[in-house]
Structures are given as structure tokens and as C-alpha cells.
Motif scaffolding. Structure first.
Motif, PDB file in Angstrom:
ATOM      1  N   ASN A  68       0.823  -1.213   0.000  1.00  0.00           N
ATOM      2  CA  ASN A  68       0.000   0.000   0.000  1.00  0.00           C
ATOM      3  C   ASN A  68       0.860   1.267   0.000  1.00  0.00           C
ATOM      4  O   ASN A  68       0.469   2.283  -0.564  1.00  0.00           O
ATOM      5  N   LEU A  69       2.024   1.224   0.611  1.00  0.00           N
ATOM      6  CA  LEU A  69       2.941   2.368   0.607  1.00  0.00           C
ATOM      7  C   LEU A  69       3.474   2.607  -0.808  1.00  0.00           C
ATOM      8  O   LEU A  69       3.526   3.744  -1.276  1.00  0.00           O
ATOM      9  N   VAL A  70       3.836   1.539  -1.480  1.00  0.00           N
ATOM     10  CA  VAL A  70       4.344   1.654  -2.852  1.00  0.00           C
ATOM     11  C   VAL A  70       3.249   2.163  -3.779  1.00  0.00           C
ATOM     12  O   VAL A  70       3.464   3.084  -4.571  1.00  0.00           O
ATOM     13  N   ILE A  71       2.062   1.589  -3.668  1.00  0.00           N
ATOM     14  CA  ILE A  71       0.949   2.002  -4.535  1.00  0.00           C
ATOM     15  C   ILE A  71       0.614   3.477  -4.325  1.00  0.00           C
ATOM     16  O   ILE A  71       0.368   4.200  -5.289  1.00  0.00           O
ATOM     17  N   ALA A  72       0.649   3.928  -3.090  1.00  0.00           N
ATOM     18  CA  ALA A  72       0.345   5.334  -2.793  1.00  0.00           C
ATOM     19  C   ALA A  72       1.356   6.290  -3.411  1.00  0.00           C
ATOM     20  O   ALA A  72       1.077   7.475  -3.574  1.00  0.00           O
ATOM     21  N   HIS A  73       2.538   5.769  -3.765  1.00  0.00           N
ATOM     22  CA  HIS A  73       3.596   6.623  -4.301  1.00  0.00           C
ATOM     23  C   HIS A  73       4.013   6.215  -5.719  1.00  0.00           C
ATOM     24  O   HIS A  73       5.122   6.550  -6.165  1.00  0.00           O
ATOM     25  N   LEU A  74       3.142   5.526  -6.432  1.00  0.00           N
ATOM     26  CA  LEU A  74       3.482   5.090  -7.784  1.00  0.00           C
ATOM     27  C   LEU A  74       3.792   6.256  -8.727  1.00  0.00           C
ATOM     28  O   LEU A  74       4.738   6.174  -9.511  1.00  0.00           O
ATOM     29  N   ASP A  75       2.997   7.309  -8.670  1.00  0.00           N
ATOM     30  CA  ASP A  75       3.220   8.423  -9.597  1.00  0.00           C
ATOM     31  C   ASP A  75       4.642   8.983  -9.477  1.00  0.00           C
ATOM     32  O   ASP A  75       5.344   9.079 -10.485  1.00  0.00           O
ATOM     33  N   PRO A  76       5.098   9.358  -8.278  1.00  0.00           N
ATOM     34  CA  PRO A  76       6.484   9.857  -8.212  1.00  0.00           C
ATOM     35  C   PRO A  76       7.519   8.783  -8.527  1.00  0.00           C
ATOM     36  O   PRO A  76       8.581   9.084  -9.069  1.00  0.00           O
ATOM     37  N   LEU A  77       7.212   7.531  -8.226  1.00  0.00           N
ATOM     38  CA  LEU A  77       8.151   6.460  -8.588  1.00  0.00           C
ATOM     39  C   LEU A  77       8.306   6.352 -10.103  1.00  0.00           C
ATOM     40  O   LEU A  77       9.393   6.056 -10.597  1.00  0.00           O
ATOM     41  N   LEU A  78       7.225   6.617 -10.836  1.00  0.00           N
ATOM     42  CA  LEU A  78       7.291   6.542 -12.291  1.00  0.00           C
ATOM     43  C   LEU A  78       8.144   7.649 -12.911  1.00  0.00           C
ATOM     44  O   LEU A  78       8.449   7.599 -14.100  1.00  0.00           O
ATOM     45  N   GLU A  79       8.555   8.610 -12.101  1.00  0.00           N
ATOM     46  CA  GLU A  79       9.523   9.588 -12.601  1.00  0.00           C
ATOM     47  C   GLU A  79      10.846   8.896 -12.925  1.00  0.00           C
ATOM     48  O   GLU A  79      11.665   9.424 -13.664  1.00  0.00           O
ATOM     49  N   GLY A  80      11.021   7.689 -12.383  1.00  0.00           N
ATOM     50  CA  GLY A  80      12.202   6.896 -12.707  1.00  0.00           C
ATOM     51  C   GLY A  80      12.254   6.492 -14.164  1.00  0.00           C
ATOM     52  O   GLY A  80      13.302   6.090 -14.666  1.00  0.00           O
ATOM     53  N   PHE A  95      10.230  -4.566 -11.166  1.00  0.00           N
ATOM     54  CA  PHE A  95       9.274  -4.610 -10.058  1.00  0.00           C
ATOM     55  C   PHE A  95       7.864  -4.313 -10.551  1.00  0.00           C
ATOM     56  O   PHE A  95       6.910  -5.012 -10.222  1.00  0.00           O
ATOM     57  N   LEU A  96       7.713  -3.260 -11.356  1.00  0.00           N
ATOM     58  CA  LEU A  96       6.395  -2.854 -11.823  1.00  0.00           C
ATOM     59  C   LEU A  96       5.761  -3.887 -12.744  1.00  0.00           C
ATOM     60  O   LEU A  96       4.540  -3.992 -12.818  1.00  0.00           O
ATOM     61  N   SER A  97       6.582  -4.654 -13.427  1.00  0.00           N
ATOM     62  CA  SER A  97       6.037  -5.654 -14.348  1.00  0.00           C
ATOM     63  C   SER A  97       5.254  -6.743 -13.618  1.00  0.00           C
ATOM     64  O   SER A  97       4.471  -7.462 -14.238  1.00  0.00           O
ATOM     65  N   GLU A  98       5.422  -6.834 -12.313  1.00  0.00           N
ATOM     66  CA  GLU A  98       4.723  -7.852 -11.525  1.00  0.00           C
ATOM     67  C   GLU A  98       3.640  -7.261 -10.620  1.00  0.00           C
ATOM     68  O   GLU A  98       3.070  -7.968  -9.806  1.00  0.00           O
ATOM     69  N   MET A  99       3.350  -5.981 -10.781  1.00  0.00           N
ATOM     70  CA  MET A  99       2.342  -5.325  -9.937  1.00  0.00           C
ATOM     71  C   MET A  99       0.929  -5.607 -10.420  1.00  0.00           C
ATOM     72  O   MET A  99       0.719  -5.929 -11.583  1.00  0.00           O
ATOM     73  N   ASP A 100      -0.024  -5.411  -9.528  1.00  0.00           N
ATOM     74  CA  ASP A 100      -1.431  -5.506  -9.901  1.00  0.00           C
ATOM     75  C   ASP A 100      -1.738  -4.443 -10.942  1.00  0.00           C
ATOM     76  O   ASP A 100      -1.295  -3.284 -10.817  1.00  0.00           O
ATOM     77  N   ILE A 101      -2.518  -4.803 -11.946  1.00  0.00           N
ATOM     78  CA  ILE A 101      -2.755  -3.915 -13.076  1.00  0.00           C
ATOM     79  C   ILE A 101      -3.575  -2.678 -12.720  1.00  0.00           C
ATOM     80  O   ILE A 101      -3.318  -1.603 -13.259  1.00  0.00           O
ATOM     81  N   ASP A 102      -4.547  -2.778 -11.834  1.00  0.00           N
ATOM     82  CA  ASP A 102      -5.424  -1.623 -11.589  1.00  0.00           C
ATOM     83  C   ASP A 102      -4.677  -0.391 -11.088  1.00  0.00           C
ATOM     84  O   ASP A 102      -4.792   0.683 -11.692  1.00  0.00           O
ATOM     85  N   PRO A 103      -3.911  -0.479 -10.007  1.00  0.00           N
ATOM     86  CA  PRO A 103      -3.187   0.733  -9.580  1.00  0.00           C
ATOM     87  C   PRO A 103      -2.095   1.134 -10.574  1.00  0.00           C
ATOM     88  O   PRO A 103      -1.840   2.320 -10.776  1.00  0.00           O
ATOM     89  N   LEU A 104      -1.490   0.154 -11.222  1.00  0.00           N
ATOM     90  CA  LEU A 104      -0.447   0.447 -12.198  1.00  0.00           C
ATOM     91  C   LEU A 104      -1.026   1.207 -13.393  1.00  0.00           C
ATOM     92  O   LEU A 104      -0.467   2.210 -13.828  1.00  0.00           O
ATOM     93  N   HIS A 105      -2.161   0.743 -13.880  1.00  0.00           N
ATOM     94  CA  HIS A 105      -2.806   1.389 -15.026  1.00  0.00           C
ATOM     95  C   HIS A 105      -3.206   2.820 -14.684  1.00  0.00           C
ATOM     96  O   HIS A 105      -2.948   3.755 -15.457  1.00  0.00           O
ATOM     97  N   ALA A 106      -3.820   3.004 -13.535  1.00  0.00           N
ATOM     98  CA  ALA A 106      -4.240   4.354 -13.131  1.00  0.00           C
ATOM     99  C   ALA A 106      -3.045   5.297 -13.031  1.00  0.00           C
ATOM    100  O   ALA A 106      -3.101   6.448 -13.487  1.00  0.00           O
ATOM    101  N   SER A 107      -1.968   4.818 -12.459  1.00  0.00           N
ATOM    102  CA  SER A 107      -0.778   5.642 -12.298  1.00  0.00           C
ATOM    103  C   SER A 107      -0.150   5.979 -13.650  1.00  0.00           C
ATOM    104  O   SER A 107       0.224   7.127 -13.902  1.00  0.00           O
ATOM    105  N   PHE A 108      -0.024   4.983 -14.510  1.00  0.00           N
ATOM    106  CA  PHE A 108       0.544   5.241 -15.832  1.00  0.00           C
ATOM    107  C   PHE A 108      -0.286   6.258 -16.601  1.00  0.00           C
ATOM    108  O   PHE A 108       0.262   7.110 -17.295  1.00  0.00           O
ATOM    109  N   SER A 109      -1.605   6.189 -16.481  1.00  0.00           N
ATOM    110  CA  SER A 109      -2.473   7.160 -17.172  1.00  0.00           C
ATOM    111  C   SER A 109      -2.190   8.574 -16.691  1.00  0.00           C
ATOM    112  O   SER A 109      -2.036   9.501 -17.501  1.00  0.00           O
ATOM    113  N   ARG A 110      -2.098   8.744 -15.376  1.00  0.00           N
ATOM    114  CA  ARG A 110      -1.827  10.083 -14.819  1.00  0.00           C
ATOM    115  C   ARG A 110      -0.434  10.577 -15.205  1.00  0.00           C
ATOM    116  O   ARG A 110      -0.242  11.740 -15.578  1.00  0.00           O
ATOM    117  N   VAL A 111       0.551   9.700 -15.096  1.00  0.00           N
ATOM    118  CA  VAL A 111       1.938  10.095 -15.349  1.00  0.00           C
ATOM    119  C   VAL A 111       2.166  10.366 -16.840  1.00  0.00           C
ATOM    120  O   VAL A 111       2.887  11.304 -17.192  1.00  0.00           O
TER     121      VAL A 111
END
Length: 161
Positions: A68-80, A95-111
Motif C-alpha cells: 500500500n505504501l508503494v501504490i500510494a507513491h506510484l506516480d512519483p516512482l514513475l519519474e524513474g 518490479f512494476l512488471s509484476e504489480m497488480d494492473i489496476d493501480p499500475l494502469h491508473a498511475s501510468f495514465s496520470r503520469v
């Protein structure tokens, strides 16, 4: 071994160490988790994608931090993904290639929107590389974002195919 009562400055100092061994990475992750839980540190203050050891060390810790800590900070992590050649960014990629798609998809859309708004063609390019990577196998989930990113790059004279 890291003492769980380390001050924030100690954590930051350890993050900057050139080569942390896996047991140190795990122990530091537990320390960071405790500091976040105690509200002694804001996790986002540790996220600084760049070419430094601190970014690579933090990226290596992601599997050992609460999801939950990682998911809450996905957007700034994607600055990587601003430059996939930065040390730590390939670790984030795996690491991201193995994440759950829902939070990953939402973050990628925003970023992706943020990268386009900033007119950062390199960032958009690297986000697309991840979304289209056959090894990641999430291309079908990102079809709209891929179309948006490719359209943006094409409008800037960059053919991404």
C-alpha cells in the motif's frame, strides 16, 4: 545491521551508500517502514529518481516495503522512467512488471498525461517502452495510453513503433 531507531538523516545517509548488500536493503526497508508508520518520515521525501545510488537502493527496497505504501507513491516512482538508463530504473521496471494492473494502469495514465503536459518526449518514450514490452505482457491493458503516447510523439516528429 540497522538499528530501527535510526534518525531520518541516518536513513538518507544509508540510501546514498554506493553498494548496499541485500540484507542491508531489507533491513533499511524495515527501518523506513517503521519511520513511516511512526510518521517520522514522509516516504515521498525519499523518492528522487536520478542517476544516484539512493535511487537504485530505494528501487531495490520496493519488494520489501508494504504494497500500500508503494501504490500510494506510484506516480512519483514513475519519474524513474524519465531515463531508463538511470541506476535503479531497470530495477523499478522489473518490479512494476509484476504489480497488480489496476493501480499500475491508473498511475501510468496520470503520469503519461503529466509527461505530455510537460512536453517531455523522452519520458513519454520510456513509458511507452514499458507499456509495449512483450516481457511485461500488459500491452492490452494500456491500449488507450499507448495510442495517446504514440500520437503525442508523432506530433513531435518521433515515430515510435
Amino acid at each position: 545491521m540497522i538499528n530501527p531507531s535510526l534518525e531520518v538523516e541516518e536513513v538518507v545517509k544509508r540510501l546514498h551508500e554506493k553498494e548496499l548488500y541485500i540484507h542491508s536493503v531489507i533491513e533499511l526497508a524495515f527501518t523506513i517502514k517503521q519511520l513511516v508508520d511512526n510518521q517520522s518520515i514522509d516516504f515521498s521525501s525519499l523518492i528522487s529518481p536520478s542517476g544516484g545510488s539512493d535511487w537504485e537502493n530505494l528501487a531495490m527496497m520496493l519488494p520489501y516495503l508494504p504494497r500500500n505504501l508503494v501504490i500510494a507513491h506510484l506516480d512519483p516512482l514513475l519519474e524513474g522512467f524519465m531515463d531508463i538508463n538511470w541506476p535503479g530504473s531497470p530495477v523499478l521496471y522489473g518490479f512494476l512488471s509484476e504489480m497488480d494492473i489496476d493501480p499500475l494502469h491508473a498511475s501510468f495514465s496520470r503520469v503519461l498525461k503529466k509527461a505530455i503536459d510537460l512536453d517531455d518526449t523522452e519520458w513519454v518514450y520510456w513509458l511507452l517502452v514499458f507499456m509495449k514490452d512483450e516481457r511485461v505482457n500488459l500491452k492490452a491493458h494500456f491500449s488507450m495510453e499507448i495510442e495517446q503516447g504514440c500520437g503525442y510523439l508523432k506530433s513531435r516528429g518521433i515515430d515510435f513503433e
